[in-house]
Write a protein that holds these residues in place. Structure first.
Motif: not given
Length: 316
Positions: A214-229
């Motif tokens: 994936y692409y660099p995103r704000p930390l909180h966004y990335q955390a939610e994305l990975i949690k869903n993943w």
């Protein structure tokens, strides 16, 4: 993933709750859209990256120069280039980020990937994507609206010809009846990492890939994305992201945003990487395009101060 525990590239890069670092080719900074890519220098830097225990080096797939896009990547055909790099290295993983499946025939991709993986001793990580540069699709006579379907077809075809002898395959681009694809990967598969969404749902990516880039995103966004993943699969499938950095001489330089990354001092970089590790990022591909310092200095500093915190997971 258990099926890749004997894959040398995968083992060097990926383990649950661990973060490793890689580098994008060209390993240089450049202001225009076309890098210098001095061959001797790139080989020397790739070897040094291996010695310093970077986990991987990655090559992008940019079929055509689009002056409006601003970056042609590493310029060479990625499979040819990684085969060349494989001959000059021994341990470092070799990644693509990412092969544009919509513009390449799936049998050609399957053969090229299996060739690099086998010749390198199981070191290829195959990042794949649908492509995003508007000039590419008409140039290759591909309808951009068909990207999602062509992408799914390619992955299905590659999986089948890697794993089976003389498979019978009938798709929009493949009518395989009596032939077989050689070489076969030693593990009957190669780690396939989907980049971005590639016109697919997260559920499809989780079910049909071996990991996500994936692409660099704000930390909180990335955390939610990975949690869903993580919620979409019962097995460990790694999460990779890119990151542009301009490493400053001042180790305490506070982060200043640049395109898809930061101008940053090493102490803040360590903190940021640890935060990404904590939210579940497994590998970060560092891009040095916008760096202001000699790239040799930057790699040595990363090796001395950063990599001890996030080293390659194996060195065999």
């Amino acid at each position: 993933m258990e099926k890749f525990q004997n894959h040398r590239g995968y083992k060097r890069m990926y383990q649950e709750n661990k973060l490793t670092l890689g580098l994008f080719f060209p390993i240089e900074s450049y202001m225009s859209d076309v890098p210098e890519m001095n061959i001797e220098k790139q080989i020397k830097l790739a070897k040094r990256a291996e010695e310093l225990k970077f986990a991987a080096v990655f090559a992008r797939d940019v079929p055509l120069r689009d002056p409006n896009f601003g970056d042609v990547g590493q310029m060479y055909d990625p499979f040819t280039y990684l085969g060349f790099i494989a001959a000059h290295t021994e341990k470092i993983a070799l990644g693509t980020a990412s092969i544009i499946l919509t513009l390449r025939h799936p049998l050609h991709v399957a053969k090229a990937a299996a060739s690099v993986d086998k010749l390198s001793g199981e070191r290829l990580i195959l990042g794949v994507a649908t492509g995003d540069r508007p000039i590419e699709f008409p140039a290759f006579s591909v309808d951009a609206n068909d990207r999602g379907t062509l992408f799914q077809e390619s992955i299905a075809v590659m999986r089948e010809v890697w794993a089976k002898n003389f498979p019978r395959i009938h798709t929009s681009r493949v009518d395989l009846m009596n032939g077989d694809l050689l070489p076969k990967p030693n593990l009957s598969s190669i780690p396939v990492m989907v980049t971005g969404h590639s016109s697919q749902s997260p559920e499809w990516i989780a079910a049909n890939s071996d990991g996500w880039i994936y692409y660099p995103r704000p930390l909180h966004y990335q955390a939610e994305l990975i949690k869903n993943w993580r919620s979409l699969t019962d097995e460990f499938k790694p999460f990779t992201q890119s990151l542009y950095i301009d490493l400053t001489e001042d180790p305490n330089h506070v982060p200043i945003p640049i395109h898809l990354g930061f101008r940053i001092g090493r102490n803040f970089l360590i903190e940021f990487l640890q935060a990404l590790n904590d939210v579940g990022v497994n590998h970060i591909i560092i891009n040095l395009k916008y760096g202001r310092r000699p790239v040799e200095e930057v790699i040595e500093e990363l090796g001395e101060y950063i990599l001890p915190h996030f080293p390659a997971l194996t060195d065999n």
